[in-house]
Design an enzyme around this catalytic site. Structure first.
Site, PDB file in Angstrom:
ATOM      1  N   ASN A   7       0.849  -1.195   0.000  1.00 46.02           N
ATOM      2  CA  ASN A   7       0.000   0.000   0.000  1.00 46.02           C
ATOM      3  C   ASN A   7       0.886   1.247   0.000  1.00 46.02           C
ATOM      4  O   ASN A   7       2.107   1.168  -0.056  1.00 46.02           O
ATOM      5  CB  ASN A   7      -0.970  -0.019   1.189  1.00 46.02           C
ATOM      6  CG  ASN A   7      -0.246  -0.027   2.540  1.00 46.02           C
ATOM      7  OD1 ASN A   7       0.929   0.319   2.639  1.00 46.02           O
ATOM      8  ND2 ASN A   7      -0.953  -0.419   3.586  1.00 46.02           N
ATOM      9  N   ASP A 196      -9.278  -9.586  -0.190  1.00 43.75           N
ATOM     10  CA  ASP A 196      -8.545  -8.691   0.699  1.00 43.75           C
ATOM     11  C   ASP A 196      -8.560  -7.257   0.167  1.00 43.75           C
ATOM     12  O   ASP A 196      -8.648  -6.297   0.946  1.00 43.75           O
ATOM     13  CB  ASP A 196      -7.103  -9.176   0.855  1.00 43.75           C
ATOM     14  CG  ASP A 196      -6.283  -8.266   1.750  1.00 43.75           C
ATOM     15  OD1 ASP A 196      -6.495  -8.294   2.969  1.00 43.75           O
ATOM     16  OD2 ASP A 196      -5.443  -7.520   1.212  1.00 43.75           O
TER      17      ASP A 196
END
Length: 321
Positions: A7, A196
């Protein structure tokens, strides 16, 4: 681990790690199921037990994934997978994940035919007995979950902040060749990675901070997904504690070019996320506001799972007398 694995804060996506775990499990179980003479097969993922993300993995670290077969029944294989992260600059290694996966061998001639599994040799008799108990427990829970997850996430107009409708999210994906095995069925790891991703969007929308996967409750794969199908991955917030969020993720498959089969539920799971500051410290989570009776019921069920897991962790942390 590269930037596209992580991320914006540099933490590797939980879905990326789940995909690596499944690949290792698929290799060792397929290898074992073809270890004797007989009909050739490929191992298909049926279930992933609860998986805790023990330590974050970051960009630049090396992932070491190891897998071991711990139990076999007549038609299934239990695989234990461990993931270690290594900082190649300092040599430091740490355990990031431990996961248990269940596979079933499907015939290459007829993928709807489940074959028998070659027995594994146990070093102790107790290992077989303990494995049989785990097998019976997961089999029962899989059946209960399949019947429980019949509802569909519906969109809402102009939802209020901190409500279920405000953060719920969906992703629609056309299954292509790169998502599938050589036999035209979606890799379990691909499905988990998409699940996810959706759960992460729900968590980020709810708290508007950096979020990371803390754990994944058992993921049940109810049916295979074929190449060319359209899958809808839907996520909704079910419960919040002071510092964690539980998100239910449902996967529905739509055989758009096959009129003989209707849309069906392919997989389901609960993901737990935590909110982090820029320094990586845990932050309080905005409390979820359930509105409908179904949302209130799911909130109480999520609270029960949270308290049960909290009590289990506290029991494991207590020193033995």
């Amino acid at each position: 681990m590269r930037p596209d694995d992580a991320n914006v804060a540099g933490n590797v996506h939980g879905g990326t790690i789940l995909k690596m775990i499944e690949e290792a499990g698929a290799i060792i179980s397929t290898r074992h199921c073809n270890s004797q003479n007989g009909e050739r097969c490929v191992a298909a993922l049926a279930r992933v037990e609860r998986t805790d993300f023990l330590s974050p993995m970051c960009i630049g670290e090396v992932a070491h994934v190891s897998a071991e077969i711990t139990y076999t029944s007549k038609h299934s294989v239990e695989v234990q997978v461990n993931v270690m992260s290594e900082n190649i600059l300092t040599g430091t290694k740490k355990l990031t994940n431990k996961a248990t996966l269940w596979y079933v061998p499907l015939s290459l001639k007829n993928v709807d035919k489940v074959l028998e599994v070659p027995p594994v040799v146990y070093s102790r008799q107790e290992q077989e007995e303990e494995g049989r108990k785990r097998y019976e427990a997961q089999k029962l829970e899989r059946m209960e979950t399949k019947w429980r997850n019949g509802d569909i996430v519906q969109p809402a107009l102009n939802p209020e902040p901190n409500t279920v409708s405000y953060s719920q999210s969906s992703l629609i994906h056309l299954v292509g060749p790169s998502d599938c095995t050589l036999h035209g069925f979606v890799h379990g790891g691909v499905t988990m990675k998409l699940m996810d991703e959706v759960a992460g969007i729900v968590a980020a929308r709810h708290c508007k901070t950096n979020i990371v996967t803390a754990s994944v409750d058992a993921i049940n794969f109810h049916d295979k997904i074929r190449k060319g199908y359209v899958i809808t991955i839907s996520g909704r917030m079910t419960f919040t504690s002071n510092k964690s969020m539980e998100i239910e993720v449902l996967v529905d498959a739509d055989p758009v070019v096959d009129n003989s089969q209707k849309r069906y539920r392919a997989a389901s799971a609960f993901f737990t996320y935590v909110s982090l500051s820029q320094e990586g410290r845990s932050l309080p989570v905005p409390q979820l506001v359930p509105e409908t009776e179904d949302e209130k019921k799911r909130f109480e069920e999520g609270k029960g799972r949270y308290l049960q897991m909290k009590a289990k962790r506290q029991g494991q942390a207590e020193p033995q007398a």
